[in-house]
Design an enzyme around this catalytic site. Structure first.
Site, mmCIF file in Angstrom:
data_model
loop_
_atom_site.group_PDB
_atom_site.id
_atom_site.type_symbol
_atom_site.label_atom_id
_atom_site.label_comp_id
_atom_site.label_asym_id
_atom_site.label_seq_id
_atom_site.Cartn_x
_atom_site.Cartn_y
_atom_site.Cartn_z
ATOM 1 N N HIS A 213 0.912 -1.314 -0.061
ATOM 2 C CA HIS A 213 0.043 0.006 0.125
ATOM 3 C C HIS A 213 1.015 1.159 0.003
ATOM 4 O O HIS A 213 1.851 1.250 0.788
ATOM 5 C CB HIS A 213 -0.834 -0.082 1.436
ATOM 6 C CG HIS A 213 -1.784 1.030 1.249
ATOM 7 N ND1 HIS A 213 -2.910 0.982 0.405
ATOM 8 C CD2 HIS A 213 -1.962 2.470 1.790
ATOM 9 C CE1 HIS A 213 -3.461 2.395 0.800
ATOM 10 N NE2 HIS A 213 -2.980 2.880 1.553
ATOM 11 N N ASP B 197 -6.916 -3.270 3.800
ATOM 12 C CA ASP B 197 -5.684 -2.564 4.265
ATOM 13 C C ASP B 197 -5.771 -2.680 5.677
ATOM 14 O O ASP B 197 -5.077 -1.874 6.245
ATOM 15 C CB ASP B 197 -5.568 -1.091 4.088
ATOM 16 C CG ASP B 197 -5.817 -0.646 2.542
ATOM 17 O OD1 ASP B 197 -5.182 -1.543 1.677
ATOM 18 O OD2 ASP B 197 -6.241 0.287 1.909
HETATM 19 C C1 GAR Z 1 1.557 1.329 -6.410
HETATM 20 O O1 GAR Z 1 1.822 2.539 -5.824
HETATM 21 C C2 GAR Z 1 0.729 0.435 -5.315
HETATM 22 O O2 GAR Z 1 1.081 0.498 -3.941
HETATM 23 C C3 GAR Z 1 -0.607 0.975 -5.424
HETATM 24 O O3 GAR Z 1 -1.001 1.218 -6.775
HETATM 25 C C4 GAR Z 1 0.531 1.309 -7.332
HETATM 26 C C5 GAR Z 1 0.505 0.375 -8.519
HETATM 27 O O4 GAR Z 1 1.849 0.498 -9.136
HETATM 28 N N1 GAR Z 1 -1.689 0.025 -4.803
HETATM 29 C C6 GAR Z 1 -2.778 0.352 -4.287
HETATM 30 O O5 GAR Z 1 -2.983 1.628 -4.259
HETATM 31 C C7 GAR Z 1 -3.730 -0.693 -3.574
HETATM 32 N N2 GAR Z 1 -4.764 -0.073 -2.660
HETATM 33 P P1 GAR Z 1 2.484 -0.418 -10.192
HETATM 34 O O6 GAR Z 1 1.314 -1.110 -11.118
HETATM 35 O O7 GAR Z 1 3.257 0.183 -11.066
HETATM 36 O O8 GAR Z 1 2.950 -1.556 -9.080
#
Ligand code: GAR
Length: 204
Positions: A113, A154
């Protein structure tokens, strides 16, 4: 020789940079695990492209494809069982994991997260919304959290966090970029510990 590697599935919805960083860490370290399946609610996204390019099974499983929620959940569990998945890493998965999947993989699902939980978590707190909320609250630090997934958004046990300062000139986008860099260090490190814990639990 039997292959005793822990078989992992990643769940993704977007770019998949965390998926890539996990995949790279497993290859470079090397960790005693392999990513055997990518599940996404989107048929086309960076994560699914990456899976296909790297010979990892890519399964598009979205609630919209099924007439009932139960059928959707059954398809997800079927895919996990068919690929002999031992544990799941959520990597930018923007959906709640169905309770039946959480139950089937109790303490074997990790999420990353982009904030310091328990703050800035819960429904609606994902992606850029998180960083916008952190700046609006005037926080002086943010970071990333890896936690076990339970039935509540979460809320599962926190296994590892990394903090970074919020800069005066930060925008949601600049903060997101620095937190993401932090995630790419944190998630592989958390996976290493997680794998050791899984092996220890299996040995008992
Ligand atoms: C990341 O920052 C992850 O922590 C967030 O989405 C992004 C995905 O990036 N996840 C959430 O917000 C889930 N609650 P990525 O596709 O480049 O890994």
């Amino acid at each position: 020789m039997p292959n005793n590697k822990t078989r992992l599935a990643v769940f993704c919805s977007g770019t998949g940079s965390n998926f890539r960083s996990l995949h790279k860490a497993i290859a470079e370290k090397p960790l005693d695990a392999e990513i055997v399946l990518c599940i996404s609610n989107r048929s086309r996204c960076g994560a699914m492209e990456y899976a296909r390019e790297n010979g990892i099974a890519a399964a598009h499983i979205s609630e919209k494809q099924f007439v009932s929620f139960d059928e959707f959940v059954a398809a997800m569990l079927d895919a996990l069982h068919m690929h002999g998945v031992d544990a799941v890493m959520l990597a930018g998965y923007m959906r709640k994991v169905p309770d039946a999947v959480v139950a089937a993989y109790h303490d074997r699902i990790l999420n990353i997260h982009p904030a310091l939980l328990p703050k800035f978590g819960g429904e609606g707190m994902y992606g850029i919304h998180v960083h916008t909320a952190v700046l609006a609250a005037g926080e002086t630090e943010s970071g990333a959290t890896v936690h076990l997934v339970n039935e509540e958004y979460d809320k599962g046990r926190i296994v590892r966090q990394e903090r970074i300062p919020v800069l005066k000139e930060d925008t949601p986008e600049s903060l997101a970029e620095r937190v993401l860099a932090c995630e790419h260090r944190l998630y592989p490190a958390a996976l290493e510990t997680f794998l050791e814990e899984l092996k220890a639990a299996q040995a008992q």
